[in-house]
Write a protein that holds these residues in place. Structure first.
Motif, mmCIF file in Angstrom:
data_model
loop_
_atom_site.group_PDB
_atom_site.id
_atom_site.type_symbol
_atom_site.label_atom_id
_atom_site.label_comp_id
_atom_site.label_asym_id
_atom_site.label_seq_id
_atom_site.Cartn_x
_atom_site.Cartn_y
_atom_site.Cartn_z
ATOM 1 N N ASN A 1 55.604 42.127 45.464
ATOM 2 C CA ASN A 1 55.078 41.756 44.163
ATOM 3 C C ASN A 1 54.413 40.391 44.242
ATOM 4 O O ASN A 1 54.862 39.429 43.650
ATOM 5 N N ASP A 2 53.325 40.328 45.001
ATOM 6 C CA ASP A 2 52.595 39.082 45.179
ATOM 7 C C ASP A 2 51.689 38.817 43.989
ATOM 8 O O ASP A 2 51.255 39.735 43.295
ATOM 9 N N LEU A 3 51.371 37.556 43.804
ATOM 10 C CA LEU A 3 50.398 37.174 42.792
ATOM 11 C C LEU A 3 49.000 37.562 43.260
ATOM 12 O O LEU A 3 48.727 37.640 44.457
ATOM 13 N N VAL A 4 48.107 37.783 42.316
ATOM 14 C CA VAL A 4 46.727 38.101 42.664
ATOM 15 C C VAL A 4 46.068 36.905 43.321
ATOM 16 O O VAL A 4 45.358 37.019 44.299
ATOM 17 N N VAL A 5 46.326 35.717 42.792
ATOM 18 C CA VAL A 5 45.789 34.479 43.337
ATOM 19 C C VAL A 5 46.972 33.565 43.642
ATOM 20 O O VAL A 5 47.853 33.383 42.811
ATOM 21 N N GLU A 6 46.962 32.980 44.829
ATOM 22 C CA GLU A 6 48.081 32.128 45.234
ATOM 23 C C GLU A 6 48.246 30.914 44.319
ATOM 24 O O GLU A 6 49.323 30.627 43.856
ATOM 25 N N VAL B 1 19.400 31.780 51.193
ATOM 26 C CA VAL B 1 20.587 32.330 50.540
ATOM 27 C C VAL B 1 21.797 31.930 51.370
ATOM 28 O O VAL B 1 21.919 32.292 52.530
ATOM 29 N N LYS B 2 22.705 31.184 50.763
ATOM 30 C CA LYS B 2 23.910 30.722 51.445
ATOM 31 C C LYS B 2 25.110 31.091 50.580
ATOM 32 O O LYS B 2 25.026 31.102 49.362
ATOM 33 N N GLY B 3 26.233 31.354 51.225
ATOM 34 C CA GLY B 3 27.441 31.662 50.470
ATOM 35 C C GLY B 3 28.402 32.506 51.271
ATOM 36 O O GLY B 3 28.287 32.633 52.485
ATOM 37 N N ASN B 4 29.358 33.101 50.569
ATOM 38 C CA ASN B 4 30.311 33.979 51.238
ATOM 39 C C ASN B 4 30.686 35.144 50.348
ATOM 40 O O ASN B 4 30.482 35.117 49.133
ATOM 41 N N ILE B 5 31.246 36.147 50.989
ATOM 42 C CA ILE B 5 31.656 37.365 50.304
ATOM 43 C C ILE B 5 33.134 37.580 50.599
ATOM 44 O O ILE B 5 33.538 37.597 51.765
ATOM 45 N N LEU B 6 33.916 37.721 49.541
ATOM 46 C CA LEU B 6 35.346 37.990 49.681
ATOM 47 C C LEU B 6 35.588 39.446 49.328
ATOM 48 O O LEU B 6 35.232 39.884 48.238
ATOM 49 N N LEU B 7 36.165 40.174 50.256
ATOM 50 C CA LEU B 7 36.596 41.535 49.984
ATOM 51 C C LEU B 7 38.096 41.497 49.783
ATOM 52 O O LEU B 7 38.848 41.152 50.691
ATOM 53 N N TYR B 8 38.500 41.812 48.583
ATOM 54 C CA TYR B 8 39.883 41.672 48.142
ATOM 55 C C TYR B 8 40.483 43.055 47.949
ATOM 56 O O TYR B 8 39.898 43.904 47.282
ATOM 57 N N ARG B 9 41.623 43.285 48.548
ATOM 58 C CA ARG B 9 42.325 44.558 48.442
ATOM 59 C C ARG B 9 43.477 44.383 47.456
ATOM 60 O O ARG B 9 44.481 43.732 47.765
ATOM 61 N N PRO B 10 43.381 44.920 46.230
ATOM 62 C CA PRO B 10 44.432 44.690 45.233
ATOM 63 C C PRO B 10 45.810 45.205 45.647
ATOM 64 O O PRO B 10 46.817 44.638 45.265
ATOM 65 N N SER B 11 45.869 46.251 46.452
ATOM 66 C CA SER B 11 47.159 46.834 46.804
ATOM 67 C C SER B 11 47.883 46.083 47.916
ATOM 68 O O SER B 11 49.099 46.196 48.038
ATOM 69 N N ASN B 12 47.145 45.321 48.741
ATOM 70 C CA ASN B 12 47.794 44.625 49.850
ATOM 71 C C ASN B 12 46.923 43.458 50.306
ATOM 72 O O ASN B 12 45.842 43.668 50.857
ATOM 73 N N LYS B 13 47.405 42.250 50.128
ATOM 74 C CA LYS B 13 46.592 41.075 50.458
ATOM 75 C C LYS B 13 46.416 40.875 51.955
ATOM 76 O O LYS B 13 45.583 40.095 52.379
ATOM 77 N N LYS B 14 47.160 41.601 52.772
ATOM 78 C CA LYS B 14 47.023 41.474 54.222
ATOM 79 C C LYS B 14 45.648 41.944 54.703
ATOM 80 O O LYS B 14 45.207 41.565 55.779
ATOM 81 N N PHE B 15 44.992 42.787 53.923
ATOM 82 C CA PHE B 15 43.693 43.322 54.321
ATOM 83 C C PHE B 15 42.517 42.515 53.776
ATOM 84 O O PHE B 15 41.371 42.811 54.083
#
Length: 149
Positions: A35-40, A88-102
């Protein structure tokens, strides 16, 4: 032996409490139920909310917006050809809601106005894509949900 209603209530409460405690211990000890938080750092993240909304509005106001699509090769992020790829500069975060390890993020490095995130980095299911980028001094933020099959 005869059980009166008072004894029955006490037995029912004891069984119910045992049942609840069993499930509490099961959920706390089993890593399947993390039951981790969405954002630390939730409060720190929330303090920058107005800045985030301004970047989202900037992205919304664009006449030609970047598109995020999924194909068998992976996730393709295509910027309009009107954007100069090297600016164009920046980053892309791919967030897995079910498991933050991914979860993972990648820098934007465009080739022919697009970026491909390979299929081997992705597992099946829902992914939240947060794309933060800057173009000619203006900051943008796009959020989308994609489903990988």
């Amino acid at each position: 032996m005869k059980i009166n209603w008072g004894t029955g209530i006490v037995i029912a409460f004891a069984l119910f409490m045992t049942f609840i405690l069993y499930f509490v211990f099961e959920v706390q000890s089993n890593s399947k139920y993390d039951n981790d938080l969405v954002v630390e750092e939730y409060y720190k993240h929330d303090s920058h909310f107005q800045d985030e909304m301004a970047r989202i509005q900037n992205a919304h106001d664009l006449q030609h917006k970047p598109s995020i699509s999924y194909s068998e090769n992976g996730v393709k992020i295509a910027f309009p050809t009107t954007f100069e790829s090297d600016k164009v500069k920046g980053n892309i975060l791919l967030y897995r809601p079910s498991n933050k390890k991914f979860d993972f993020d990648t820098q934007i490095a465009l080739t022919n106005s697009s970026l491909l995130i390979p299929q081997k980095k992705l597992i099946k299911g829902r992914w939240d894509v947060n794309m933060e980028w800057e173009y000619k001094g203006t900051k943008y933020l796009s959020k989308e949900v994609i489903y990988v099959n």
